[in-house]
Design a protein around this motif. Structure first.
Motif, mmCIF file in Angstrom:
data_model
loop_
_atom_site.group_PDB
_atom_site.id
_atom_site.type_symbol
_atom_site.label_atom_id
_atom_site.label_comp_id
_atom_site.label_asym_id
_atom_site.label_seq_id
_atom_site.Cartn_x
_atom_site.Cartn_y
_atom_site.Cartn_z
ATOM 1 N N ILE A 128 0.854 -1.193 0.000
ATOM 2 C CA ILE A 128 0.000 0.000 0.000
ATOM 3 C C ILE A 128 0.884 1.236 0.000
ATOM 4 O O ILE A 128 1.796 1.354 0.834
ATOM 5 C CB ILE A 128 -0.936 0.030 1.233
ATOM 6 N N ALA B 100 -2.615 -0.928 -3.733
ATOM 7 C CA ALA B 100 -3.580 0.041 -3.221
ATOM 8 C C ALA B 100 -2.889 1.348 -2.878
ATOM 9 O O ALA B 100 -1.699 1.384 -2.573
ATOM 10 C CB ALA B 100 -4.289 -0.513 -1.987
ATOM 11 N N ILE C 30 -3.564 4.979 -0.580
ATOM 12 C CA ILE C 30 -4.366 5.747 0.375
ATOM 13 C C ILE C 30 -4.035 7.217 0.166
ATOM 14 O O ILE C 30 -2.869 7.615 0.215
ATOM 15 C CB ILE C 30 -4.067 5.314 1.824
ATOM 16 N N ARG D 295 -6.263 -0.373 -9.901
ATOM 17 C CA ARG D 295 -5.555 -0.187 -8.635
ATOM 18 C C ARG D 295 -6.550 0.326 -7.594
ATOM 19 O O ARG D 295 -7.271 1.270 -7.852
ATOM 20 C CB ARG D 295 -4.423 0.813 -8.819
ATOM 21 N N MET D 296 -6.574 -0.297 -6.428
ATOM 22 C CA MET D 296 -7.505 0.135 -5.393
ATOM 23 C C MET D 296 -7.113 1.512 -4.869
ATOM 24 O O MET D 296 -5.953 1.761 -4.535
ATOM 25 C CB MET D 296 -7.510 -0.860 -4.235
ATOM 26 N N ILE E 289 -8.134 4.243 -1.909
ATOM 27 C CA ILE E 289 -8.874 4.593 -0.704
ATOM 28 C C ILE E 289 -8.695 6.093 -0.513
ATOM 29 O O ILE E 289 -7.612 6.562 -0.159
ATOM 30 C CB ILE E 289 -8.346 3.830 0.538
ATOM 31 N N ALA F 181 -8.199 4.134 7.501
ATOM 32 C CA ALA F 181 -8.060 3.992 6.049
ATOM 33 C C ALA F 181 -7.309 2.702 5.699
ATOM 34 O O ALA F 181 -7.655 2.009 4.742
ATOM 35 C CB ALA F 181 -7.342 5.206 5.477
ATOM 36 N N LEU F 182 -6.288 2.382 6.488
ATOM 37 C CA LEU F 182 -5.551 1.127 6.258
ATOM 38 C C LEU F 182 -6.439 -0.089 6.506
ATOM 39 O O LEU F 182 -6.371 -1.079 5.778
ATOM 40 C CB LEU F 182 -4.314 1.094 7.154
ATOM 41 N N HIS G 16 -9.663 -0.145 6.091
ATOM 42 C CA HIS G 16 -10.581 -0.198 4.944
ATOM 43 C C HIS G 16 -9.904 -0.837 3.731
ATOM 44 O O HIS G 16 -10.514 -1.641 3.017
ATOM 45 C CB HIS G 16 -11.084 1.202 4.581
ATOM 46 N N ALA G 17 -8.644 -0.499 3.497
ATOM 47 C CA ALA G 17 -7.904 -1.078 2.373
ATOM 48 C C ALA G 17 -7.747 -2.588 2.582
ATOM 49 O O ALA G 17 -7.952 -3.384 1.643
ATOM 50 C CB ALA G 17 -6.539 -0.408 2.256
ATOM 51 N N GLN H 77 -10.835 -4.676 1.867
ATOM 52 C CA GLN H 77 -11.236 -4.786 0.463
ATOM 53 C C GLN H 77 -10.293 -5.635 -0.365
ATOM 54 O O GLN H 77 -10.583 -5.945 -1.528
ATOM 55 C CB GLN H 77 -11.344 -3.384 -0.150
ATOM 56 N N MET H 78 -9.159 -6.037 0.218
ATOM 57 C CA MET H 78 -8.188 -6.826 -0.529
ATOM 58 C C MET H 78 -8.611 -8.288 -0.586
ATOM 59 O O MET H 78 -9.184 -8.815 0.361
ATOM 60 C CB MET H 78 -6.808 -6.722 0.119
#
Length: 302
Positions: free
Chosen positions: A218, A254, A256, A269-270, A272, A293-294, A296-297, A300-301
């Motif tokens: 990330i 991902a 952020i 690419r994800m 956030i 936020a981390l 949330h990432a 979703q992975m």
């Protein structure tokens, strides 16, 4: 990885330097010894630069900054470590923490031993590893083909350099390579792109470890505008491309970033994009919001 939380992970590794990495480490400090920071050691400015010119050794400033932000139990030791000399004498501007680390380095076989002694003194559970235990500087080949030596001068470039390199050629710390190999999650950033993040990726054995890793990576984008004119001109996609050129594959799964930042990355690419600003210093990440936020990432992975 889906539905796992940060507290489920046994090995989280964060890469960066200075204020940015310290912020990430302090946001995740509840992970304790499951958290490892790999710290840039190319700083040549301020107190750190003066110590390097006088005494040699690796750059301690970014390491000290991370340790400062991980102190949870105020003590005489922590007050000493954070103390900065004032006045006009030879010690003016020096941070006692930098001097302590350099002194312990003299007394130790390895710089990592000095760091572990300070971690024990300050009751810091998270592990901190210098990117290399050998003195090294950042060098840029500027747009006119001139070599520009040192982080301070690289940060003053008005145009993106043709190339960034490390001088001399050094090895990454063995424990840093091992930490990446064992990582379940890898975080890069935030921080000054050219001088805090890129030096890590210029170490061939460290970038090879990232290329071989199966852990999700990330990237945590900066909230404020870069002080470096050259770095400030880079888009988010530019930064991802430059990092992945050095890693040798598309590794960052991902990103952020804050709600004000422009997103122009590819759709696979994800992203956030959430409020992340600290209420007191808007260009710094709020620790609780960053951790959220981390999380949330991670959720979703796949």
């Amino acid at each position: 990885m889906r539905n796992r939380t940060l507290s489920d992970l046994d090995r989280v590794v964060a890469l960066g330097g200075g204020h940015g990495l310290g912020r990430v480490m302090s946001a995740l400090s509840s992970l304790g010894s499951c958290l490892t920071g790999i710290v840039t050691t190319t700083d040549n400015g301020g107190s750190t630069g003066r110590i390097r010119r006088a005494e040699g050794g690796i750059a301690w400033g970014d390491m000290r900054n991370c340790l400062n932000q991980l102190i949870t139990e105020p003590s005489v030791a922590s007050a000493m470590f954070e103390y900065r000399f004032s006045g006009n004498g030879e010690l003016a501007g020096h941070n006692l923490g930098n001097l302590m680390l350099r002194a312990l380095d003299h007394l130790s076989v390895r710089p990592l031993e000095a760091i572990n002694l300070v971690r024990s003194l300050l009751k810091v559970d998270a592990q901190l590893i210098p990117m290399s235990e050998q003195p090294v500087d950042l060098v840029a080949l500027d747009h006119e083909g001139n070599h520009v030596y040192g982080e301070v001068n690289v940060d003053q470039l008005q145009h993106m350099p043709q190339e960034l390199m490390l001088s001399p050629t050094v090895d990454a710390t063995v424990e840093a390579i091992e930490a990446i190999a064992q990582a379940e999650l890898i975080l890069i950033g935030p921080g000054s792109f050219l001088t805090s993040l890129m030096p890590l990726l210029l170490l061939p054995d460290l970038s090879t470890a990232l290329r071989r890793s199966t852990a999700p990576v990330i990237y945590i984008d900066n909230l404020g505008r870069e002080l470096s004119v050259a770095a400030a001109a880079l888009s988010l996609q530019d930064k991802l491309d430059l990092m992945e050129q050095n890693i040798g594959r598309k590794a960052i799964s991902a990103v952020i970033t804050g709600p004000r930042n422009k997103i122009n990355t590819t759709s696979d690419r994800m992203i956030i994009q959430e409020p992340l600003e600290a209420s007191d210093i808007p260009y710094r990440h709020d620790r609780a919001l960053l951790r959220l936020a981390l999380e949330h990432a991670l959720q979703q992975m796949k």
